[in-house]
Design a protein around this motif. Structure first.
Motif, PDB file in Angstrom:
ATOM      1  N   THR A 104       0.946  -1.112   0.107  1.00  0.00           N
ATOM      2  CA  THR A 104      -0.088   0.032   0.070  1.00  0.00           C
ATOM      3  C   THR A 104       1.036   0.750  -0.230  1.00  0.00           C
ATOM      4  N   PHE A 105       0.629   2.508  -0.780  1.00  0.00           N
ATOM      5  CA  PHE A 105       1.237   3.286  -1.143  1.00  0.00           C
ATOM      6  C   PHE A 105       0.128   4.403  -1.422  1.00  0.00           C
ATOM      7  N   TYR A 163      -6.563  15.678  -0.609  1.00  0.00           N
ATOM      8  CA  TYR A 163      -6.525  14.472  -0.537  1.00  0.00           C
ATOM      9  C   TYR A 163      -5.982  13.130  -0.819  1.00  0.00           C
ATOM     10  N   PHE A 164      -5.589  12.509  -0.178  1.00  0.00           N
ATOM     11  CA  PHE A 164      -4.685  11.254  -0.751  1.00  0.00           C
ATOM     12  C   PHE A 164      -5.060  10.579  -1.756  1.00  0.00           C
ATOM     13  N   LEU A 165      -4.063   9.890  -2.694  1.00  0.00           N
ATOM     14  CA  LEU A 165      -4.447   9.172  -3.911  1.00  0.00           C
ATOM     15  C   LEU A 165      -3.994   7.771  -3.350  1.00  0.00           C
ATOM     16  N   THR A 166      -4.730   6.390  -2.955  1.00  0.00           N
ATOM     17  CA  THR A 166      -3.706   5.246  -1.889  1.00  0.00           C
ATOM     18  C   THR A 166      -3.929   4.437  -3.688  1.00  0.00           C
ATOM     19  N   VAL A 167      -2.506   3.682  -3.493  1.00  0.00           N
ATOM     20  CA  VAL A 167      -2.893   2.821  -4.485  1.00  0.00           C
ATOM     21  C   VAL A 167      -2.295   1.480  -3.695  1.00  0.00           C
ATOM     22  N   ASN A 168      -3.378  -0.132  -3.844  1.00  0.00           N
ATOM     23  CA  ASN A 168      -2.538  -1.051  -3.655  1.00  0.00           C
ATOM     24  C   ASN A 168      -2.559  -2.349  -3.957  1.00  0.00           C
ATOM     25  N   LEU A 169      -1.791  -3.534  -3.896  1.00  0.00           N
ATOM     26  CA  LEU A 169      -1.163  -4.721  -4.944  1.00  0.00           C
ATOM     27  C   LEU A 169      -1.997  -5.661  -4.494  1.00  0.00           C
ATOM     28  N   GLN A 170      -2.837  -6.243  -4.438  1.00  0.00           N
ATOM     29  CA  GLN A 170      -3.983  -7.194  -4.507  1.00  0.00           C
ATOM     30  C   GLN A 170      -3.717  -8.392  -5.038  1.00  0.00           C
ATOM     31  N   LYS A 171      -3.211  -9.882  -4.444  1.00  0.00           N
ATOM     32  CA  LYS A 171      -3.102 -10.652  -4.608  1.00  0.00           C
ATOM     33  C   LYS A 171      -4.806 -11.376  -5.309  1.00  0.00           C
ATOM     34  N   SER A 172      -4.490 -11.768  -6.218  1.00  0.00           N
ATOM     35  CA  SER A 172      -5.736 -12.557  -7.174  1.00  0.00           C
ATOM     36  C   SER A 172      -5.813 -13.990  -6.192  1.00  0.00           C
ATOM     37  N   SER A 173      -6.943 -14.514  -5.629  1.00  0.00           N
ATOM     38  CA  SER A 173      -7.551 -15.770  -5.732  1.00  0.00           C
ATOM     39  C   SER A 173      -7.004 -16.680  -6.779  1.00  0.00           C
ATOM     40  N   ASN A 189      -5.735  -1.401  -6.924  1.00  0.00           N
ATOM     41  CA  ASN A 189      -6.907  -0.896  -5.832  1.00  0.00           C
ATOM     42  C   ASN A 189      -6.187   0.244  -6.131  1.00  0.00           C
ATOM     43  N   VAL A 190      -7.210   1.071  -5.927  1.00  0.00           N
ATOM     44  CA  VAL A 190      -7.166   2.763  -6.664  1.00  0.00           C
ATOM     45  C   VAL A 190      -7.993   3.430  -5.147  1.00  0.00           C
ATOM     46  N   ALA A 191      -7.743   4.472  -4.655  1.00  0.00           N
ATOM     47  CA  ALA A 191      -8.548   4.780  -3.707  1.00  0.00           C
ATOM     48  C   ALA A 191      -8.748   6.806  -3.636  1.00  0.00           C
ATOM     49  N   ILE A 192      -9.502   7.514  -2.904  1.00  0.00           N
ATOM     50  CA  ILE A 192      -9.342   8.421  -2.848  1.00  0.00           C
ATOM     51  C   ILE A 192     -10.027   9.077  -2.029  1.00  0.00           C
ATOM     52  N   THR A 193      -9.294  10.199  -1.036  1.00  0.00           N
ATOM     53  CA  THR A 193     -10.023   9.651   0.317  1.00  0.00           C
ATOM     54  C   THR A 193      -9.682  11.455   0.083  1.00  0.00           C
ATOM     55  N   SER A 200      -1.421  11.145   7.482  1.00  0.00           N
ATOM     56  CA  SER A 200       0.210  10.762   6.287  1.00  0.00           C
ATOM     57  C   SER A 200       1.553  10.274   6.969  1.00  0.00           C
ATOM     58  N   THR A 201       0.434  10.140   7.865  1.00  0.00           N
ATOM     59  CA  THR A 201       1.975   9.832   9.168  1.00  0.00           C
ATOM     60  C   THR A 201       2.512   9.271  10.333  1.00  0.00           C
ATOM     61  N   THR A 202       1.446   9.062  10.700  1.00  0.00           N
ATOM     62  CA  THR A 202       0.962   7.332  11.715  1.00  0.00           C
ATOM     63  C   THR A 202       1.153   6.658  10.558  1.00  0.00           C
ATOM     64  N   THR A 203      -0.408   6.344   9.913  1.00  0.00           N
ATOM     65  CA  THR A 203      -1.210   5.384   9.523  1.00  0.00           C
ATOM     66  C   THR A 203      -0.104   3.997   8.314  1.00  0.00           C
ATOM     67  N   TYR A 204       0.601   5.770   7.827  1.00  0.00           N
ATOM     68  CA  TYR A 204       1.653   4.595   6.424  1.00  0.00           C
ATOM     69  C   TYR A 204       2.886   4.088   7.271  1.00  0.00           C
ATOM     70  N   LYS A 205       3.439   5.285   8.538  1.00  0.00           N
ATOM     71  CA  LYS A 205       5.049   4.787   8.948  1.00  0.00           C
ATOM     72  C   LYS A 205       4.517   3.478   9.426  1.00  0.00           C
ATOM     73  N   LYS A 206       3.300   3.109  10.134  1.00  0.00           N
ATOM     74  CA  LYS A 206       3.210   1.623  10.381  1.00  0.00           C
ATOM     75  C   LYS A 206       2.427   0.473   9.091  1.00  0.00           C
ATOM     76  N   CYS A 207       2.844   1.078   7.732  1.00  0.00           N
ATOM     77  CA  CYS A 207       2.700  -0.074   6.821  1.00  0.00           C
ATOM     78  C   CYS A 207       0.919  -0.117   6.732  1.00  0.00           C
ATOM     79  N   LEU A 208       0.219   0.354   7.319  1.00  0.00           N
ATOM     80  CA  LEU A 208      -1.098   0.462   7.482  1.00  0.00           C
ATOM     81  C   LEU A 208      -2.254   1.237   7.152  1.00  0.00           C
ATOM     82  N   SER A 209      -3.540   0.747   6.038  1.00  0.00           N
ATOM     83  CA  SER A 209      -4.394   2.371   5.865  1.00  0.00           C
ATOM     84  C   SER A 209      -5.656   1.513   6.036  1.00  0.00           C
TER      85      SER A 209
END
Length: 152
Positions: free
Chosen positions: A23-24, A31-41, A49-53, A67-76
């Motif tokens: 997740t980046f 706004y924040f633009l977030t992208v996430n790579l999701q493995k298919s089952s 996956n793309v998101a706008i916040t 942006s500081t706390t959430t992403y430093k912990k690698c959590l979205s």
């Protein structure tokens, strides 16, 4: 999928995204633009996956820590207000079928090129359409299958 994840991380960072894992994000003024790579089952395939916040729709505590706390912990944990997949961007450079074929061949140069073009398309699309007053127009025209929260 580890090789694809590494390529995704490298390409994301080269395009200005911050984050880790799969997740980046890029923080813009409104706004924040977030992208996430999701493995298919199903096999080695993947989804982007793309998101706008929208900052305006977040409480001040979430915005300050976002942006500081959430992403430093690698959590979205930021809520997303608009969710879509990269292949659903109008005039997207790749389809999900293209992603599926790439994953099965594991050609790292081709995967890198594909991911770069897909992420560039996501950046370009959100630059042009991120405004809360316009983001629904492509969806209403049936050219952008996205989940858009009512609050937008």
């Amino acid at each position: 999928m580890t090789a694809i994840s590494k390529i995704f991380a490298t390409v994301s960072k080269q395009l200005g995204f911050k984050g880790c894992g799969s997740t980046f994000f890029i923080e813009y003024e409104s706004y924040f633009l977030t992208v996430n790579l999701q493995k298919s089952s199903h096999g080695e395939s993947f989804y982007i996956n793309v998101a706008i916040t929208y900052k305006q729709l977040l409480d001040s505590n979430t915005t300050e820590k976002g942006s500081t706390t959430t992403y430093k912990k690698c959590l979205s944990t930021l809520p997303s207000h608009v969710d879509f997949r990269a292949e659903n961007i109008p005039q997207a450079p790749y389809t999900q079928n293209d992603f599926d074929k790439l994953a099965s061949h594991m050609d790292s140069n081709t995967i890198k090129d594909c991911l770069q073009k897909a992420l560039e398309a996501a950046i370009d699309f959100t630059h042009k359409n991120h405004d809360r007053s316009t983001i629904r127009k492509p969806k209403e025209a049936n050219i952008f299958p996205a989940i858009i929260m009512k609050s937008v």
